[in-house]
Design a protein around this motif. Structure first.
Motif, mmCIF file in Angstrom:
data_model
loop_
_atom_site.group_PDB
_atom_site.id
_atom_site.type_symbol
_atom_site.label_atom_id
_atom_site.label_comp_id
_atom_site.label_asym_id
_atom_site.label_seq_id
_atom_site.Cartn_x
_atom_site.Cartn_y
_atom_site.Cartn_z
ATOM 1 N N SER A 35 0.894 -1.241 -0.123
ATOM 2 C CA SER A 35 -0.040 -0.043 -0.042
ATOM 3 C C SER A 35 0.884 1.097 0.185
ATOM 4 O O SER A 35 2.067 1.232 0.524
ATOM 5 C CB SER A 35 -0.885 0.130 1.117
ATOM 6 O OG SER A 35 -1.770 1.191 1.396
ATOM 7 N N LEU A 37 1.240 5.861 -0.083
ATOM 8 C CA LEU A 37 0.838 7.300 -0.072
ATOM 9 C C LEU A 37 1.330 8.085 -0.932
ATOM 10 O O LEU A 37 2.786 7.994 -1.265
ATOM 11 C CB LEU A 37 1.102 7.660 1.338
ATOM 12 C CG LEU A 37 0.035 7.442 2.461
ATOM 13 C CD1 LEU A 37 0.654 8.244 3.698
ATOM 14 C CD2 LEU A 37 -1.265 8.221 2.116
ATOM 15 N N ILE A 45 -4.223 7.723 -1.029
ATOM 16 C CA ILE A 45 -3.589 6.078 -0.504
ATOM 17 C C ILE A 45 -4.349 5.500 -1.593
ATOM 18 O O ILE A 45 -5.036 5.389 -2.265
ATOM 19 C CB ILE A 45 -4.722 5.961 0.783
ATOM 20 C CG1 ILE A 45 -4.730 7.162 1.680
ATOM 21 C CG2 ILE A 45 -4.227 4.783 1.375
ATOM 22 C CD1 ILE A 45 -5.922 6.826 2.941
ATOM 23 N N THR A 48 -5.238 -0.556 0.505
ATOM 24 C CA THR A 48 -5.221 -0.825 2.058
ATOM 25 C C THR A 48 -4.484 -1.942 2.352
ATOM 26 O O THR A 48 -3.381 -2.299 1.655
ATOM 27 C CB THR A 48 -6.674 -0.772 2.624
ATOM 28 O OG1 THR A 48 -7.383 -1.596 2.235
ATOM 29 C CG2 THR A 48 -7.481 0.645 2.220
ATOM 30 N N TRP A 57 -1.387 -1.646 9.471
ATOM 31 C CA TRP A 57 -1.506 -0.800 8.465
ATOM 32 C C TRP A 57 -1.977 0.365 8.529
ATOM 33 O O TRP A 57 -1.512 1.663 8.328
ATOM 34 C CB TRP A 57 -2.604 -1.365 7.418
ATOM 35 C CG TRP A 57 -2.486 -0.745 6.330
ATOM 36 C CD1 TRP A 57 -1.548 -0.484 5.039
ATOM 37 C CD2 TRP A 57 -3.699 0.495 5.965
ATOM 38 N NE1 TRP A 57 -2.186 0.616 3.942
ATOM 39 C CE2 TRP A 57 -3.585 0.891 4.676
ATOM 40 C CE3 TRP A 57 -4.981 0.875 6.530
ATOM 41 C CZ2 TRP A 57 -4.293 2.054 4.060
ATOM 42 C CZ3 TRP A 57 -5.756 1.619 6.258
ATOM 43 C CH2 TRP A 57 -5.574 2.239 4.938
ATOM 44 N N LYS A 58 -2.945 0.619 9.733
ATOM 45 C CA LYS A 58 -3.593 1.906 9.882
ATOM 46 C C LYS A 58 -2.549 2.834 10.915
ATOM 47 O O LYS A 58 -2.536 3.882 10.643
ATOM 48 C CB LYS A 58 -4.917 1.566 11.093
ATOM 49 C CG LYS A 58 -5.885 1.218 10.209
ATOM 50 C CD LYS A 58 -7.248 1.273 10.939
ATOM 51 C CE LYS A 58 -7.334 0.282 12.058
ATOM 52 N NZ LYS A 58 -8.569 0.347 12.887
ATOM 53 N N LEU A 61 -0.330 3.922 8.192
ATOM 54 C CA LEU A 61 -0.956 5.205 7.352
ATOM 55 C C LEU A 61 -0.913 6.477 8.228
ATOM 56 O O LEU A 61 -0.723 7.478 7.772
ATOM 57 C CB LEU A 61 -2.456 4.863 7.395
ATOM 58 C CG LEU A 61 -3.386 5.797 6.779
ATOM 59 C CD1 LEU A 61 -3.190 6.314 5.398
ATOM 60 C CD2 LEU A 61 -5.028 5.302 6.792
ATOM 61 N N VAL A 89 -11.009 3.271 6.835
ATOM 62 C CA VAL A 89 -10.611 4.599 6.043
ATOM 63 C C VAL A 89 -11.606 5.482 6.082
ATOM 64 O O VAL A 89 -11.567 6.689 6.490
ATOM 65 C CB VAL A 89 -10.129 4.163 4.773
ATOM 66 C CG1 VAL A 89 -9.686 5.598 4.236
ATOM 67 C CG2 VAL A 89 -8.490 3.330 5.159
#
Length: 388
Positions: A35, A37, A45, A48, A57-58, A61, A89
């Motif tokens: 993933s 950015l 993004i 995911t 992952w969160k 992010l 998200v």
């Protein structure tokens, strides 16, 4: 968080503990879910992650955003190992817009019935663009690579192709960094093997773009010579061409008699000058690797026991998998074993006849029980036929 370019960041995750990908493929070196950015005047993004790595992952992010709010979530592929975070998200950033293909928009409610797609989804089509500032994202539709909603995204600024499941590889990000092809091949033929035509179409579209780097959803980033080699191999794989000269012997033996004949045949082939003989035990070896080798080589010998007036199930399963993966353009020879009523050869031939451009080479060799001296001439003749 890893910097890919000056304004593209990696926020994906490794899953070193998973052992069965898609609940069927052995992945002893784990799996990675990529993933990214893109930080510009607007923030995007790019996909995911899988639910197994969602908390990590969160965290990635949030760290990558560094206080900014994302404007877009680009969903290239809706399969849950890449899209499990869509609803989370949206909950974290209620004003975010989800960018995906029109087909993906119709499929999102299958996985996230709570989302109002008409309120939050921007459906794009072939040739559409999205301006982020310096970055312009170009959307290229890639249906059936390997789901119908798939698209890939080209970033014109950094000349990067976000390739969805294309160019993926089994293993965590840095697994076996010096050998991309082995696990990428096993991944391709077991995941995308059926869809050679759509992959070829995507390759033609990609050839019109000036690409410096390919960022797949699984596996390492590809650039320079590694990218060129990956493109070369994908051209062969997607056209069902022969990648390497050699013979694969795939055997399914109940008590070892058929296995002994297969091993004897391997020795005969080597003595006749065959430089590469691969052999796989369908009762014990990884099925996905057997399928990989069946696509890699142009010549295959099938050796199997008869079973319940039909075919021993491990061979039946192997041929069934080859059929559903559109295996084609190969030369095949057949060995059957049956103590009182040989039937395996008949079933194997019937299954092969249902596939495209399969040529049967040589006469069917029928064994009865253990291999005997009198069986050797038939094996010699079979070796001559498959090598011709």
């Amino acid at each position: 968080m890893k910097k890919v370019t000056d304004t593209i960041y990696y926020i994906g995750c490794d899953d070193a503990d998973i052992r069965l990908f898609e609940s069927q493929y052995n992945v002893p070196e784990g799996m990675c879910y990529n993933s990214f950015l893109i930080i510009d005047e607007k923030v995007a993004i790019m996909d995911t992650s899988d639910k197994r790595t969602m908390e990590e992952w969160k965290k990635n992010l949030t760290e990558g955003l560094d206080g900014r709010k994302p404007d877009y979530l680009v969903v290239q592929h809706l399969e849950p190992d890449h899209a499990s975070g869509i609803a989370e998200v949206k909950a974290m950033y209620p004003e975010i817009k989800i960018v995906c293909s029109a087909k993906a928009k119709t499929m999102i409610p299958l996985f996230f019935p709570e989302l109002n797609v008409d309120d939050c989804v921007i459906a794009v089509k072939e040739g559409d663009t999205l301006e982020l500032g310096k970055h312009t994202l170009h959307f290229v539709m890639a249906p059936m690579v390997h789901w119908p909603e798939v698209m890939v995204t080209y970033d014109a600024l950094d000349k990067v192709l976000f390739a969805a499941d294309g160019f993926g590889k089994f293993g965590v990000m840095n697994a076996d960094p010096d050998d991309w092809a082995c696990e990428a091949r096993r991944y391709y033929f077991n995941i995308c093997g059926k869809y050679g035509g759509p992959v070829s179409t995507l390759l033609k579209k990609a050839s019109q773009l000036d690409i410096n780097m390919i960022l797949p959803l699984h596996g390492p980033f590809l650039s320079g010579e590694k990218m060129q080699e990956a493109l070369r191999l994908y051209t062969i794989w997607s056209s069902y061409g022969v990648e390497a000269e050699g013979v694969l012997i795939a055997h399914a033996s109940i008590h070892g008699c058929t296995k002994a004949a297969a091993e004897k045949l391997a020795d005969i082939l080597r003595a006749k000058g065959c430089k590469k003989v691969a052999i796989t035990d369908l009762c014990r070896d990884d099925l996905a690797e057997a399928i990989e080798d069946a696509f890699k080589y142009g010549k295959v010998i099938l050796a199997a026991s008869s079973y319940d007036a039909g075919l021993f199930p491990p061979m039946f399963d192997f041929l069934h998998h080859l059929k559903i993966k559109a295996w084609q353009k190969r030369e095949v020879s057949i060995i059957e074993n049956g103590s009182w009523a040989p039937s395996a050869g008949r079933v194997m031939k019937q299954m092969l006849e249902e596939m495209k451009n399969i040529t049967i080479k040589g006469d069917l060799v029928t064994l009865r029980g253990v291999m005997k001296e009198g069986d050797i001439p038939a094996l010699e003749a079979l070796a001559d036929a498959i090598l011709a």
